[in-house]
Write a protein that holds these residues in place. Sequence first.
Motif, PDB file in Angstrom:
ATOM      1  N   ASP A 122       0.781  -1.156  -0.115  1.00 33.51           N
ATOM      2  CA  ASP A 122       0.031   0.135  -0.022  1.00 33.51           C
ATOM      3  C   ASP A 122       0.941   1.118   0.048  1.00 33.51           C
ATOM      4  O   ASP A 122       0.431   2.323  -0.736  1.00 33.51           O
ATOM      5  CB  ASP A 122      -1.061  -0.076   1.172  1.00 33.51           C
ATOM      6  CG  ASP A 122      -1.998  -0.994   1.168  1.00 33.51           C
ATOM      7  OD1 ASP A 122      -2.727  -1.148   0.261  1.00 33.51           O
ATOM      8  OD2 ASP A 122      -1.811  -1.850   2.009  1.00 33.51           O
ATOM      9  N   VAL A 123       2.008   1.185   0.857  1.00 37.41           N
ATOM     10  CA  VAL A 123       2.856   2.610   0.771  1.00 37.41           C
ATOM     11  C   VAL A 123       3.626   2.412  -0.448  1.00 37.41           C
ATOM     12  O   VAL A 123       3.599   3.608  -1.127  1.00 37.41           O
ATOM     13  CB  VAL A 123       3.914   2.210   1.968  1.00 37.41           C
ATOM     14  CG1 VAL A 123       4.986   3.083   1.644  1.00 37.41           C
ATOM     15  CG2 VAL A 123       3.254   2.001   3.300  1.00 37.41           C
ATOM     16  N   ASN A 128       3.910   5.771  -5.700  1.00 41.13           N
ATOM     17  CA  ASN A 128       3.819   5.430  -7.356  1.00 41.13           C
ATOM     18  C   ASN A 128       2.669   6.162  -7.748  1.00 41.13           C
ATOM     19  O   ASN A 128       2.792   6.729  -8.943  1.00 41.13           O
ATOM     20  CB  ASN A 128       3.784   3.812  -7.646  1.00 41.13           C
ATOM     21  CG  ASN A 128       5.180   3.439  -7.553  1.00 41.13           C
ATOM     22  OD1 ASN A 128       6.404   4.118  -7.724  1.00 41.13           O
ATOM     23  ND2 ASN A 128       5.340   2.067  -7.152  1.00 41.13           N
ATOM     24  N   LEU A 129       1.552   6.245  -7.116  1.00 43.67           N
ATOM     25  CA  LEU A 129       0.391   6.950  -7.571  1.00 43.67           C
ATOM     26  C   LEU A 129       0.792   8.606  -7.724  1.00 43.67           C
ATOM     27  O   LEU A 129       0.319   9.083  -8.703  1.00 43.67           O
ATOM     28  CB  LEU A 129      -0.860   6.737  -6.553  1.00 43.67           C
ATOM     29  CG  LEU A 129      -2.078   7.487  -7.116  1.00 43.67           C
ATOM     30  CD1 LEU A 129      -2.442   7.003  -8.399  1.00 43.67           C
ATOM     31  CD2 LEU A 129      -3.097   7.159  -6.043  1.00 43.67           C
ATOM     32  N   PRO A 134       1.027  13.817 -11.179  1.00 45.25           N
ATOM     33  CA  PRO A 134       1.749  14.981 -10.523  1.00 45.25           C
ATOM     34  C   PRO A 134       0.856  16.027  -9.751  1.00 45.25           C
ATOM     35  O   PRO A 134       1.251  16.622  -8.883  1.00 45.25           O
ATOM     36  CB  PRO A 134       2.364  15.662 -11.976  1.00 45.25           C
ATOM     37  CG  PRO A 134       2.456  14.690 -13.016  1.00 45.25           C
ATOM     38  CD  PRO A 134       1.248  13.599 -12.578  1.00 45.25           C
ATOM     39  N   ALA A 135      -0.384  16.072 -10.243  1.00 42.93           N
ATOM     40  CA  ALA A 135      -1.632  16.784  -9.427  1.00 42.93           C
ATOM     41  C   ALA A 135      -1.369  16.606  -7.938  1.00 42.93           C
ATOM     42  O   ALA A 135      -2.034  17.279  -7.161  1.00 42.93           O
ATOM     43  CB  ALA A 135      -2.790  16.873 -10.245  1.00 42.93           C
ATOM     44  N   TRP A 193      -7.984   2.493  -4.256  1.00 40.69           N
ATOM     45  CA  TRP A 193      -7.623   3.307  -5.072  1.00 40.69           C
ATOM     46  C   TRP A 193      -6.980   3.088  -6.564  1.00 40.69           C
ATOM     47  O   TRP A 193      -6.858   3.930  -7.381  1.00 40.69           O
ATOM     48  CB  TRP A 193      -6.451   4.231  -4.373  1.00 40.69           C
ATOM     49  CG  TRP A 193      -7.186   5.212  -3.354  1.00 40.69           C
ATOM     50  CD1 TRP A 193      -7.663   4.697  -1.949  1.00 40.69           C
ATOM     51  CD2 TRP A 193      -7.489   6.384  -3.364  1.00 40.69           C
ATOM     52  NE1 TRP A 193      -8.310   5.553  -1.508  1.00 40.69           N
ATOM     53  CE2 TRP A 193      -8.223   6.843  -2.445  1.00 40.69           C
ATOM     54  CE3 TRP A 193      -7.367   7.379  -4.516  1.00 40.69           C
ATOM     55  CZ2 TRP A 193      -8.621   8.020  -2.032  1.00 40.69           C
ATOM     56  CZ3 TRP A 193      -7.777   8.518  -4.324  1.00 40.69           C
ATOM     57  CH2 TRP A 193      -8.373   9.055  -3.185  1.00 40.69           C
ATOM     58  N   LYS A 194      -6.742   1.572  -6.684  1.00 34.79           N
ATOM     59  CA  LYS A 194      -6.093   1.334  -8.016  1.00 34.79           C
ATOM     60  C   LYS A 194      -7.249   1.443  -9.220  1.00 34.79           C
ATOM     61  O   LYS A 194      -7.241   1.273 -10.205  1.00 34.79           O
ATOM     62  CB  LYS A 194      -5.630  -0.088  -8.118  1.00 34.79           C
ATOM     63  CG  LYS A 194      -6.418  -1.076  -7.699  1.00 34.79           C
ATOM     64  CD  LYS A 194      -5.829  -2.643  -7.553  1.00 34.79           C
ATOM     65  CE  LYS A 194      -6.769  -3.644  -7.377  1.00 34.79           C
ATOM     66  NZ  LYS A 194      -6.309  -4.981  -7.221  1.00 34.79           N
ATOM     67  N   ASN A 195      -8.362   1.639  -8.616  1.00 32.15           N
ATOM     68  CA  ASN A 195      -9.672   1.554  -9.489  1.00 32.15           C
ATOM     69  C   ASN A 195     -10.180   2.981  -9.713  1.00 32.15           C
ATOM     70  O   ASN A 195     -11.378   3.011 -10.396  1.00 32.15           O
ATOM     71  CB  ASN A 195     -10.969   0.770  -8.935  1.00 32.15           C
ATOM     72  CG  ASN A 195     -10.600  -0.770  -8.695  1.00 32.15           C
ATOM     73  OD1 ASN A 195      -9.711  -1.397  -9.579  1.00 32.15           O
ATOM     74  ND2 ASN A 195     -10.693  -1.426  -7.628  1.00 32.15           N
TER      75      ASN A 195
END
Length: 572
Positions: A122-123, A128-129, A134-135, A193-195
Motif C-alpha cells: 500500500d505504501v 507510485n500513484l 503530478p497533480a 485506489w487502483k480502481n
Amino acid sequence: MTSKARKTLRRAIAAVAAAASLMSVGACSGPSAAASDGTVVSVFNGTTGTFNENFNPFSPTALGPTLGVIYETLYWYNLAADEAPTPMLATDYEWNDDGSELTITTREGVTWQDGEPFSAADVAFTFNLIHDTPALNTNGTACTAELVDENHVTLVFPTENADGTPYDEPFTGAYMQEGGILGGQAIVPEHIWKNIDDPMNYTNADPVGTGAFKLDRFTNQSYSFTAFDDYWNGRPKIDGVRYIALNDASAATSTLMAGQVDWMSAYIPSYEMLLENYPRISAVNTPRLTTVVMTCSNAEAGCEGPQTDPAVRQAIYYGMNRTQLNKLAGAGAGAMGSPTMLMPDRDASWITDPDLRYTPDGDDRETAERILDEAGWIMGDDGYRYKDGVKLSMTIQTVAGWSDYILINDTLKQQLKPIGIEIVSTQMAWNQWNDNEQKGNYQLSLDSLGLGVTADPYYTYNPRYSSEQMAKVGETSGGQNYARYSNPKVDAAIKAAAGTVDEEERKEQYAIVQREIADDVPYIPIYINSMLTEFNTDKVTGWPTEDDMYALPAAWKAWDMGIILQHLEPKQ
C-alpha cells in the motif's frame, strides 16, 4: 474584578448561553454519531456555512479529519514539542549512502477499515500513484517506490534527468524530502485506489483508512465517526466524534458555553473571564501561525491588480501598524512575526540576518510613501494613488464570521488610506474563500501560514514559495503556493537546501530565500496570531495542557486531531 462585575458577567453569559441553546440547535442540526448511547465528542474546527463532502486525502480541499482521523501517515511529528517523530504505519527507516534511496519498514498487524490487511504494498502504491499523477504531489516528492517484501518498501529518488543525462548540478541526496514523506503523506489502500480513474477530483464519499475512527454519517451541516474496533493501536476509549458547522464565531462561542461543542479553536475576547465562570471549560494557547495578507502576486501566472507590483506589496508591509492591529483584533495576545515567515523565537537560529528577525511594530509611513513614489504611483485629488490610469485599489477577502480577521481588514483599510491605498473588504463562506485561494481568484486574502511538517524552514519555503508548487490562475493549486509566487533565485536556493544534510549549508541557502521574500513579500506578515483552543472537560479527560502538550491542540490541525482523539477517555 468586583463581585458586582462578576455577577453582571454571569448574567450576560447566561443570557447568551440560553439564546445559544436555541440558535445552535439550528446551526448544527443533523444526525448524531451512531454511538449516541456512548461517549461522542463534538468538534467545531472553524467551518462556517456548510460542509462539502470530500474525504480525498490528496485533495487540498478535503475535510479536516481526513488526515489523522481516517487516514494516517508513516510517522507523526509533534510540532508542539521538541521530540523525535512517533512511528505510525512505519516502524523504521534508513537512507542509503548517497541519499538516493529510503527504505521503510512498515508496521505489522494493521487492518484497513474494511477489514483488508495493510502492507508495504500500500505504501509503494501510494508513492507510485503520486509519481504517476503530478497533480497529487503537494509535498514535492520526487521518487518511485519498489516493493521489497510484505513489510519493506524502498523509495528511489532520481539522480539524473529523465533522459539519462546528468543534472545541471551533482546529485547530493534527497534528505529534505524525508519529513514530507514520513510525516506529511497519507497512505491509501491499493485495493480501492487502483480502481479510481481520477484520483485528484475523486471526493471519496466512502473513505477507508487505517485511522482510529470510521465515517458513519454525513450531511452538509454535520458528519460523524464511530470508533474503529480493530484499530492497530487499540480501540479508542470514546465511542465517536461529530464535526459541526456553525454560522459564525459568535455562534461558536455561544455553543461552547451551552455545552454543545467539546473542542474548538476560536479566538474569544476576555476568555479568562469565561474560564472563571465556566469551570468545565479549559483552554490552551499555542501561537504557531503567522497571520498574513496573502497576495495573488504573479501577473505572468494570470494575477490581476495593483498587488502584482512588488512596490505595492512593500508599501502595505511598511504602511500597516501591527501594534494597533494586534491590540484591536488580537487583544494584544499576538507575537511579533518575521519577514522571513519563520517564528522569531523558535526559529532564531535559522534567521541569519538580524534585520530580518522581526517585522516593524508601528507603521513606517515615510518609507511606504517613498516606495510608491519611486514606483510611479501618484497621489490623486481623491486621496488615492494612480499609475497609468489604474487606481491603487484592491479587494481583500476573508471568511464571514471570523470577527478578528474582519476587524483586521477594517483597520487595515483605515491605516493604508493616508498613503493612498484603497482596501475594499469582502466576506464570504469558507468554501468560497478557500476555492478562491486555490484557484487564484482573488487580489488580497487574509489567512495564516506556518506549521510545516517539521520545524526546518524547508517545509515553510518549499510549499509556499517554490515555482513547482504553483498553478496558473484558474487552475486548482496542487501545492500551497497560493500567491503564485515565482523567483528563480528562491527556486535554486530551495533546491540546494534540499540536497544537503549539512545544517550550515542549508542556512546559507535559506538566507538567500529570506532576502528575496523580504523584498518581494508575496505573503505580507502581520503578526503571529494567538491560537486559542477550548475544551469541555465535563465529558472526557485527556485534553492537551500547558504541562502536557503531547500534540498541537488546534481542532483543525491535520494528523494531531487523530492523536488527541485517541487520548480522550470518558470522564468517570
